[in-house]
Structures are given as structure tokens and as C-alpha cells.
Scaffold this motif. Structure first.
Motif, PDB file in Angstrom:
ATOM      1  N   ILE A  48       0.839  -1.206   0.000  1.00  0.00           N
ATOM      2  CA  ILE A  48       0.000   0.000   0.000  1.00  0.00           C
ATOM      3  C   ILE A  48       0.870   1.252   0.000  1.00  0.00           C
ATOM      4  O   ILE A  48       0.576   2.219  -0.692  1.00  0.00           O
ATOM      5  N   GLN A  52       0.717   3.514  -6.201  1.00  0.00           N
ATOM      6  CA  GLN A  52       0.251   4.804  -6.705  1.00  0.00           C
ATOM      7  C   GLN A  52      -1.269   4.720  -6.826  1.00  0.00           C
ATOM      8  O   GLN A  52      -1.833   3.619  -6.870  1.00  0.00           O
ATOM      9  N   PRO A  53      -1.956   5.858  -6.904  1.00  0.00           N
ATOM     10  CA  PRO A  53      -3.427   5.819  -6.940  1.00  0.00           C
ATOM     11  C   PRO A  53      -4.023   4.958  -8.060  1.00  0.00           C
ATOM     12  O   PRO A  53      -5.069   4.359  -7.879  1.00  0.00           O
ATOM     13  N   SER A  54      -3.357   4.846  -9.184  1.00  0.00           N
ATOM     14  CA  SER A  54      -3.921   4.069 -10.295  1.00  0.00           C
ATOM     15  C   SER A  54      -3.529   2.587 -10.250  1.00  0.00           C
ATOM     16  O   SER A  54      -3.997   1.807 -11.067  1.00  0.00           O
ATOM     17  N   ASP A  55      -2.692   2.199  -9.309  1.00  0.00           N
ATOM     18  CA  ASP A  55      -2.243   0.809  -9.217  1.00  0.00           C
ATOM     19  C   ASP A  55      -3.311  -0.093  -8.625  1.00  0.00           C
ATOM     20  O   ASP A  55      -4.219   0.362  -7.941  1.00  0.00           O
ATOM     21  N   LYS A  56      -3.147  -1.365  -8.886  1.00  0.00           N
ATOM     22  CA  LYS A  56      -4.041  -2.375  -8.314  1.00  0.00           C
ATOM     23  C   LYS A  56      -3.202  -3.351  -7.506  1.00  0.00           C
ATOM     24  O   LYS A  56      -2.122  -3.759  -7.932  1.00  0.00           O
ATOM     25  N   MET A 111      -4.633   2.098   4.668  1.00  0.00           N
ATOM     26  CA  MET A 111      -5.064   3.127   3.713  1.00  0.00           C
ATOM     27  C   MET A 111      -5.622   4.345   4.439  1.00  0.00           C
ATOM     28  O   MET A 111      -5.365   5.475   4.037  1.00  0.00           O
ATOM     29  N   LYS A 116      -4.740   7.098   1.702  1.00  0.00           N
ATOM     30  CA  LYS A 116      -4.699   6.571   0.335  1.00  0.00           C
ATOM     31  C   LYS A 116      -5.936   5.756   0.056  1.00  0.00           C
ATOM     32  O   LYS A 116      -6.542   5.191   0.963  1.00  0.00           O
ATOM     33  N   ASN A 117      -6.268   5.670  -1.225  1.00  0.00           N
ATOM     34  CA  ASN A 117      -7.335   4.781  -1.656  1.00  0.00           C
ATOM     35  C   ASN A 117      -6.798   3.980  -2.835  1.00  0.00           C
ATOM     36  O   ASN A 117      -6.652   4.506  -3.930  1.00  0.00           O
ATOM     37  N   VAL A 118      -6.463   2.723  -2.565  1.00  0.00           N
ATOM     38  CA  VAL A 118      -5.895   1.847  -3.581  1.00  0.00           C
ATOM     39  C   VAL A 118      -6.864   0.691  -3.792  1.00  0.00           C
ATOM     40  O   VAL A 118      -7.437   0.165  -2.840  1.00  0.00           O
ATOM     41  N   ASP A 119      -7.022   0.292  -5.042  1.00  0.00           N
ATOM     42  CA  ASP A 119      -7.885  -0.839  -5.370  1.00  0.00           C
ATOM     43  C   ASP A 119      -7.195  -2.132  -4.934  1.00  0.00           C
ATOM     44  O   ASP A 119      -6.112  -2.465  -5.426  1.00  0.00           O
TER      45      ASP A 119
END
Length: 195
Positions: A48, A52-56, A111, A116-119
Motif C-alpha cells: 500500500i 500509486q493511486p492508479s495501481d491495483k 489506507m 490513500k485509496n488503492v484498489d
């Protein structure tokens, strides 16, 4: 002349390559172990932080297949009910799902603390007799560029060393844990750098 000592080229380039790899990582896999729950949790936190924000992030447990010896120890496996056989074959997957439930709580907390907000996705693969190669195969299938995992039970797991040596085109990060530090108090500076 007042020159500052230059960092050794190998150290700086390895660090830069690792940072660049992490920054462009589209998919991060966290190796989940039912034997090393603490390591799995530390790996999730580290993933986490790297993300990065666009990572999964995919938390993946690859369970070991029920050994044939267990089935052969039954007087007559043919006499076992379908429910008994189903329970034996589903046992590894259920254990992995229980660990992933704990891992979800850790991920949500991390998170929140980092803002942060990560998928994050949680998955238990089909059981296999070769967990080491099964994990590497799953990383290839998922298109992962980074695998983050704990050091194994007591810091002495065989899977992290195998994966680090066999992972072609995949960055592997083995995260030290508190219990691993106590089990291996003479861990070198390279291991300490990952904490």
C-alpha cells in the motif's frame, strides 16, 4: 577542492531502478501465507505504501493441495462421503480466505492512516502441489510487475528465497517482520533497508 564522495554506482542505480519499477507498477501482488500471517500483513502494508493511486493490489493465496498421503491414510477413501472429501479438498482454500479477511482489515487501516485509496482485490487460487512455482505462474498470469511477501514463518521461509531467485521480469520485495528480526538478529543491512 571540496568534493563530496560519490555514491557507489551499483547502489544508486539499483535503488533508482527499484524506485522507477515501483512507480510504474500497474499490478502489485501480495503473497498471502497462512503460516506467516504477520509477514503477509507487513507485506500488505508495504504494498500500500508503494502503490500509486492508479495501481491495483492483488492479495493472493496459493494453497497447497491436500497431500495424497492424507487420503491414503484413510482405510478406504471410497467409503468417505462426498462431504468429507469436499471438506478435505476445500480446507486449504478456507484457511487462505480466513487470513485474507484479517488482511483486509489491515489494508483498510493502512489506507486510512496514509490517506490513500488503492484498489485491493483478494483471491485464493486453485490448490497446487507446487506452491513456489504456482505463485510465480499466478504473477505471470495476472501481469504483475511487483511481488511483495513476508519472510516466511520465523523469517526462514523457503518460498521467498525461491521466488527471488526464479522471478524473471518481476521485482520481488521480501518484507522483514518483528518476529523475523528476533529469529535472525544478524540480518544484514540489505534486509534492514526493506523495513
Amino acid at each position: 577542492f571540496g568534493f563530496l564522495p560519490r555514491p557507489r554506482r551499483a547502489e544508486s542505480s539499483v535503488g533508482a531502478m527499484f524506485a522507477a519499477r515501483c512507480l510504474r507498477a500497474a499490478k502489485i501482488i501480495v503473497g498471502v501465507s497462512v503460516k506467516d500471517v504477520e509477514g503477509s500483513q507487513a507485506a500488505m502494508k508495504k504494498a500500500i505504501r508503494f502503490a500509486q493511486p492508479s495501481d491495483k493490489i492483488l492479495a493472493l493465496h496459493v494453497p497447497r493441495m491436500v497431500p495424497e498421503m492424507l487420503l491414503s491414510s484413510m482405510s478406504d477413501p471410497g467409503d468417505a462421503s462426498e462431504d468429507t472429501l469436499a471438506a478435505l479438498t476445500n480446507l486449504p482454500s478456507r484457511a487462505g480466505a480466513a487470513v485474507q479477511h484479517k488482511l483486509k482489515e489491515v489494508a483498510d487501516g493502512e489506507m486510512i492512516s496514509l490517506g490513500k485509496n488503492v484498489d485491493v482485490e483478494y483471491k485464493v487460487s486453485a490448490p497446487t502441489s507446487d506452491v513456489k512455482n504456482g505463485l510465480l505462474a499466478a504473477c505471470r498470469v495476472e501481469g504483475a510487475s511487483l511481488l511483495v511477501m513476508g519472510p516466511g514463518l520465523g523469517g526462514k521461509g523457503s518460498i521467498p528465497a525461491f521466488v527471488a531467485n526464479q522471478a524473471n521480469g518481476l521485482t520481488v520485495c521480501v518484507v522483514a517482520t518483528t518476529s523475523a528480526e528476533h529469529a535472525a538478529p544478524h540480518a544484514g543491512p540489505r534486509a534492514q533497508a526493506l523495513r
